[in-house]
Design an enzyme around this catalytic site. Structure first.
Site, PDB file in Angstrom:
ATOM      1  N   ARG B  78       5.483   0.265   6.920  1.00 39.40           N
ATOM      2  CA  ARG B  78       4.572   0.200   5.763  1.00 39.40           C
ATOM      3  C   ARG B  78       5.238  -0.480   4.566  1.00 39.40           C
ATOM      4  O   ARG B  78       4.585  -1.148   3.773  1.00 39.40           O
ATOM      5  CB  ARG B  78       4.122   1.627   5.410  1.00 39.40           C
ATOM      6  CG  ARG B  78       3.087   1.697   4.279  1.00 39.40           C
ATOM      7  CD  ARG B  78       2.534   3.107   4.155  1.00 39.40           C
ATOM      8  NE  ARG B  78       1.981   3.373   2.831  1.00 39.40           N
ATOM      9  CZ  ARG B  78       0.690   3.321   2.519  1.00 39.40           C
ATOM     10  NH1 ARG B  78      -0.187   2.979   3.433  1.00 39.40           N
ATOM     11  NH2 ARG B  78       0.269   3.579   1.299  1.00 39.40           N
ATOM     12  N   ILE B 104      -3.358  -0.849  -1.277  1.00 42.64           N
ATOM     13  CA  ILE B 104      -3.096  -0.382   0.088  1.00 42.64           C
ATOM     14  C   ILE B 104      -3.349   1.123   0.005  1.00 42.64           C
ATOM     15  O   ILE B 104      -2.767   1.819  -0.825  1.00 42.64           O
ATOM     16  CB  ILE B 104      -1.664  -0.765   0.550  1.00 42.64           C
ATOM     17  CG1 ILE B 104      -1.316  -0.112   1.879  1.00 42.64           C
ATOM     18  CG2 ILE B 104      -0.603  -0.426  -0.466  1.00 42.64           C
ATOM     19  CD1 ILE B 104      -0.037  -0.700   2.499  1.00 42.64           C
ATOM     20  N   SER B 105      -4.285   1.611   0.827  1.00 39.30           N
ATOM     21  CA  SER B 105      -4.729   3.003   0.692  1.00 39.30           C
ATOM     22  C   SER B 105      -3.618   3.993   1.013  1.00 39.30           C
ATOM     23  O   SER B 105      -2.615   3.634   1.637  1.00 39.30           O
ATOM     24  CB  SER B 105      -5.902   3.281   1.623  1.00 39.30           C
ATOM     25  OG  SER B 105      -6.969   2.460   1.284  1.00 39.30           O
ATOM     26  N   GLN B 106      -3.861   5.237   0.631  1.00 43.42           N
ATOM     27  CA  GLN B 106      -2.962   6.333   0.977  1.00 43.42           C
ATOM     28  C   GLN B 106      -2.776   6.362   2.502  1.00 43.42           C
ATOM     29  O   GLN B 106      -3.755   6.152   3.228  1.00 43.42           O
ATOM     30  CB  GLN B 106      -3.663   7.640   0.607  1.00 43.42           C
ATOM     31  CG  GLN B 106      -3.078   8.373  -0.547  1.00 43.42           C
ATOM     32  CD  GLN B 106      -4.100   9.370  -1.076  1.00 43.42           C
ATOM     33  OE1 GLN B 106      -5.198   8.974  -1.448  1.00 43.42           O
ATOM     34  NE2 GLN B 106      -3.741  10.619  -1.100  1.00 43.42           N
TER      35      GLN B 106
END
Lengths: 824, 260
Positions: B78, B104-106
């Site tokens: 990530r 960028i989402s959780q």
């Protein structure tokens, strides 16, 4: 008028003008609640100036000399004139983004920088105003008159400026006022001081102001848009092009062209290919998405997509829809919908004249001359007020998605008043329906449900109030994104219900409430884990006791909004907070009503900082030791009570009157300009009148006592009877309503007498406490602004006015004690 | 190929002295060692992320169970998908800004969306809104082919290079408007729409296979309030259900309300 009075007048005008312009600028760049928070904290500069004045007062003799006083005044005025535009330009470079505040600690640092930068000009201005008022406390009623007169002019001027110029230019014009003040103050110094040094410094100051003006007129500062605002996003789209921008005190409007812009809120998932969305231009208010302008060539058959949204429901309930009223017409989607369904007379009501202008002029061809058709009647008015004063009756009254999804989703409107969705408003709409007519209200859906439930509850209350049985007069439909509530005065017929049932099923819309709805009929296509709609609607229709119980137990505040508590968007409950935090940890973030929490944060920050600024000057004064031993704890308390009560009372009256008169004047621009400027003006007149009365030998104490009691009485009377009285006069033309508004404010002239009379009295008995009184009043005003809104949200506007009344009673009682104060 | 290798050999040969050559070798060794150590560190953090944020079911969220999905989150680095300045926050339980108003989402939201579309090895997936490319990278570990469309050119180009650099050969990135899907590659078994406007584009529903699943997060970039899961049945184009799923367990709060 002497030079110092001109300085006072101009600085006061610039301060108020700056406030109005800054709220606008921050609303465009960020979100207006942050604007409000930043400016509240910055205004504590008024409190902080008290500390500086206390320091200066320690060297009282130096201030008393006219030369020194003039020097300090000029320094403060020049600092204000320089930092006003500089601060505006500087904050645009701070990368503060409210969205990130929960996740990124650095944002708190940026927010701190915002505060600090914005604080400086207000601090400088407050120091200048305080200096004038305090050093000449004997003349304070007359000086305060100029202070208030300047403020009133500044508020009116700023609104006027924003009508003709964008915020970036308006702020420069306001800075011009501040520079004018600085020039007069410098002139004062040069006349008093003959020393070369004074002249040299004055020349340097003038040069600096000139250079700054030159710089900003050639390269004006630009409002930085947050990258998370709808407009920024749209401009990043391929082939995006900004087609038009218009500004006004209501808001900035931008129109963007991009092939990727398509607005169709909650469009059915099974919309057929032949019902594709025609070309659209994106429509933005304060840089936030607010709908679209749709290409139209007069042929309504090309608008098939409109029938695939829940907003079209009323047209399938009522086949005869000749006369339609669209409240919040905006880009015109729902006007098109009405035309598509054969409306022969559409009343399109839009509050912002710029929206109408932009469609009529800039996009006349693109929109097919929508707002100039013979069958479309455009009214620039606030929706509720339009119907309150209208004579006609309509087949359909349509209020659809008046606020943007982005604003609704995070609860930013939580603390805004809105008279559009109150119980009284819904009753008014229903009275303007033809017997078989339909009221249709569409809102964005949120999970867990809030808006739709509160809307349903409000409709139940309105029907109940009209003596009509709500059970068979309501229908609530929902897509995955929007919910539409239909309300009738007559019961829905079986034929209408069958038509609606078929129509929603075809679009995969769910029935959240239908008269005689069977079990298993709801929650079929857009399946919720828990069908809160069925539970809520059942409870709301099961009689008053069950309804009350539901209101008490629901985790959000869904009790209907009323004209006294016109806060439809307020859903937050403190009771739910511990549960939220314990069960969900950081996951509560998406569910918070941000507007409310920001208000609370503003109150806490200003209360803590304000408290500090009240204590600080006192400590400084006390350290003076034995030079001024003659004020006791009792007299300090008396000063505190009096000036605190005035600061809070004034703002409570002001806030309550603004919200009441926003309804009455039915135009946000006129309301704010008239109330803000009007109230300051009448208070100024009161102050001027007090000066004359004192000059004619009237007793200061007696005058203050009578004035305080008068304001207390008027506030109490307004709490009880103002709203019903104003409602009967809504039909008057605007000019007459403005006159009525002034008549309402005029008795409050007495408010303007109290502060300067208090200063004058204090100047005689404890002159050294004057800076402290100045600090108390400044801090109390700031804290009271957010406190007033919180009280109104929790208890209603009447309570705010009663609280103001109580404040003035306290002031009156304090005045009674003046008699016992030692007279030197 | 030859042109690429040429300068390297010249450089090495130009290091005439033994000492310099030795220093260069040592430097390379240290860099490689450091990089390995760096990646090793991230592997541990990533494992922690999977254990606590995804499989652990912290803060009232439902723990994720699908071992394949969890496996993909263990594999995909990530930290390579976030801006350099935010690398140290890459594995934290939070969304991160990637520019152009996008995020960028959780990790949990990405994982939950991935689990909801039930990706299988032989599936073909479509993503609308590539963003950093992280969701596409996760999907590429789970399905045969991933087609992803990004409307903002700089983001799309960067994601394409990033995904290629990390060896995700089964991902195709297109820069353009995702509203009409990718008809040439349709139908799809699963679709992820990360950039939803005020409606779900009907063409995407059409490009969903019978039995297929589509997921859309609703809310602003930093606050995913709910996930809409659209499933298409086998009984024709109108056999569609939408499930409204709260990514966080708000139910305890609601259970305190009436009517329960």
């Amino acid at each position: 008028m002497r030079r110092r009075e001109v300085v006072l007048l101009l600085i006061s005008a610039a301060v108020l003008g700056d406030e109005v312009v800054l709220v606008r600028a921050f609303s465009i760049g960020l979100w207006h609640h942050f604007a409000y928070m930043v400016i509240s904290v910055a205004l504590l500069g008024f409190g902080a100036s008290g500390t500086l004045l206390a320091v200066l007062a320690r060297r009282k003799t130096s201030l008393d000399k006219q030369g020194r006083g003039a020097g300090w005044l000029a320094a403060a005025a020049v600092l204000f004139a320089l930092t006003l535009p500089l601060a505006f330009a500087l904050v645009q470079t701070i990368p503060f983004d409210p969205f990130l505040i929960v996740w990124d600690r650095r944002q708190l640092l940026y927010l701190g920088c915002y505060y600090l930068v914005m604080f400086v000009p207000f601090f400088a201005a407050a120091t200048a105003i305080g200096l004038v008022l305090i050093t000449k406390s004997e003349e304070s009623p007359r000086l305060y008159f100029y202070n208030l007169l300047g403020s009133a002019a500044g508020a009116a001027l700023a609104v006027g400026l924003l009508e003709i110029a964008p915020v970036e230019q308006a702020v420069l014009a306001v800075a011009g006022l501040a520079q004018g003040a600085a020039l007069f103050a410098l002139l004062d110094v040069v006349t008093v001081h003959t020393a070369r040094r004074a002249r040299l410094l004055a020349a340097v100051a003038i040069l600096a102001m000139f250079t700054l003006t030159l710089h900003f007129t050639t390269r004006p500062p630009v409002v930085r848009l947050s990258q998370y605002k709808g407009l920024t996003y749209a401009l990043n789209l391929p082939t995006a092009c900004l087609l038009a921008t218009r500004t006004s005190p209501i808001g900035r409007i931008d129109v963007v062209e991009s092939s990727a812009i398509r607005q169709a809120p909650g469009l059915s998932l099974v919309t057929p290919q032949d019902a594709a969305i025609p070309p659209q231009y994106g429509f933005f208010v304060d840089a936030e998405t607010a709908g679209a302008i749709t290409a139209f060539d007069g042929n309504t058959t090309a608008l098939g997509y409109l029938d695939w949204m829940s907003t079209a429901a009323p047209y399938f309930a009522r086949r005869d829809s000749r006369r339609v009223c669209v409240l919040g017409a905006g880009g015109g989607a729902n006007v098109l919908l009405a035309l598509r369904h054969g409306a022969q007379h559409v009343d399109a009501v839009e509050v912002d004249p710029n929206v109408v202008e932009i469609l009529r002029k800039d996009f006349h061809k693109f929109s097919g001359g929508l707002y100039e058709r013979a069958d479309v009647h455009v009214h620039v008015a606030e929706g509720r007020a339009f119907l309150e004063s209208a004579d006609g009756q309509w087949d359909i009254v349509d209020i659809s998605l008046v606020d943007s999804f982005a604003a609704a989703a995070v609860g930013l409107g939580a603390v805004n008043e809105s008279y559009l969705y109150t119980q009284e408003a819904l009753a008014t709409y229903l009275q303007h329906l033809r017997p078989e007519g339909v009221l249709s209200v569409t809102r964005w859906i949120r999970t867990p449900p809030r808006d739709e439930i509160k809307l349903f509850a409000t409709a139940v209350a309105a029907l109940d109030g009209m003596g009509l049985n709500p059970t068979d007069r309501l229908v609530l439909l929902r897509s995955w994104a929007t919910a539409t509530l239909l309300v009738k005065r007559e019961p829905f017929s079986a034929e209408e219900l069958n038509g609606l049932r078929r129509w929603s099923e075809e679009r995969l819309f769910d029935v959240a409430y239908f008269p005689g709805m069977g079990t298993g009929e709801g929650n079929r296509f857009n399946v919720l884990e828990r069908d809160s709609y069925a539970q809520a609607t059942n409870a709301l229709l099961a009689g008053a006791a069950r309804r009350e119980e539901f209101f008490r137990e629901y985790p959000f505040f869904v009790t209907p909004a009323t004209d006294d508590r016109p806060y439809f968007f307020h859903f937050f409950r403190w009771r739910a907070l511990p549960l939220m935090l314990s069960k969900a940890g950081v996951a509560w973030v998406p569910f918070v009503e941000w507007g409310y929490l920001i208000l609370v944060a503003t109150l806490l920050q200003s209360a803590v900082l304000g408290g500090l600024m009240i204590v600080l000057p006192l400590t400084l004064l006390r350290r003076k030791g034995s030079c001024h031993p003659h004020y006791s704890r009792g007299s300090r308390l008396l000063v505190l009570a009096y000036f605190l009560a005035l600061g809070v009372g004034f703002m409570f009256v002001e806030m309550a009157l603004i919200q009441r008169l926003v309804f009455f004047l039915a135009n946000p621009v006129y309301a704010v300009a008239v109330v803000l400027a009007g109230l300051l003006l009448v208070a100024g007149l009161g102050s001027g009148w007090a000066a004359r009365l004192v000059a004619h030998g009237h007793s200061v104490k007696r005058l203050a006592f009578v004035a305080a009691l008068a304001v207390a009485t008027i506030s109490a009377i307004y709490a009880l009877g103002l709203h019903p009285a104003l409602r009967t006069l809504l039909g008057l033309p605007l000019a007459a309503r403005v006159a009525v508004a002034f008549a309402v404010m005029l008795p409050l002239a007495a408010m303007g007498m109290l502060f300067p009379l208090g200063l004058r009295h204090l100047g005689r008995i404890h002159a050294e406490l004057l800076p402290w009184a100045w600090a108390i009043n400044g801090c109390a005003s700031v804290v009271a602004t957010s406190l007033a809104t919180l009280v109104a949200l929790g208890a209603g506007l009447a309570v705010v006015l009663f609280a103001a009344s109580a404040c003035y009673v306290v002031a009156a009682l304090a005045v009674r004690q003046w008699a016992s104060a030692p007279v030197p | 190929m030859s042109r690429l290798s040429e300068p390297r050999s010249i450089t090495l040969e130009s290091c005439s002295t033994l000492g310099l050559r030795f220093a260069l070798v040592l430097f390379t060794f240290v860099v490689v060692l450091f990089a390995q150590d760096h990646d090793e560190n991230f592997r541990k953090v990533r494992e922690d992320m999977v254990r606590t944020q995804l499989a652990g079911g912290s803060w009232g969220v439902e723990a994720l169970r699908d071992p394949r999905v969890l496996g993909a989150f263990r594999e995909v680095p990530r930290h390579r998908f976030v801006p350099d300045a935010l690398v140290r926050h890459a594995y934290e339980d939070r969304p991160l800004p990637i520019g152009y108003g996008q995020t960028i989402s959780q990790p949990y939201i990405v994982a939950k969306m991935t689990e909801l579309i039930e990706p299988k090895k032989d599936h073909r997936a479509l993503e609308i809104g590539t963003g950093s490319g992280y969701q596409a990278a996760i999907l590429s570990r789970l399905v045969t082919d991933v087609y992803t469309i990004e409307i903002i050119e700089p983001l799309g180009v960067a994601a394409r290079e990033r995904l290629a650099g990390l060896g995700h050969r089964n991902v195709e990135v297109r820069v353009g408007d995702g509203y009409y899907g990718w008809p040439e590659k349709a139908p799809f078994d699963c679709i992820v729409v990360t950039a939803a406007a005020d409606h779900i584009p009907p063409p995407l529903i059409e490009q969903l296979k019978p039995g297929g699943r589509l997921v859309v997060p609703i809310g602003n970039p930093f606050q995913t309030q709910r996930l809409m899961l659209v499933t298409k049945g086998n009984k024709g184009p109108r056999d569609i259900r939408v499930r409204d799923i709260m990514p966080v367990r708000f139910v305890p709060l609601l259970s305190g309300s009436s009517g329960q």
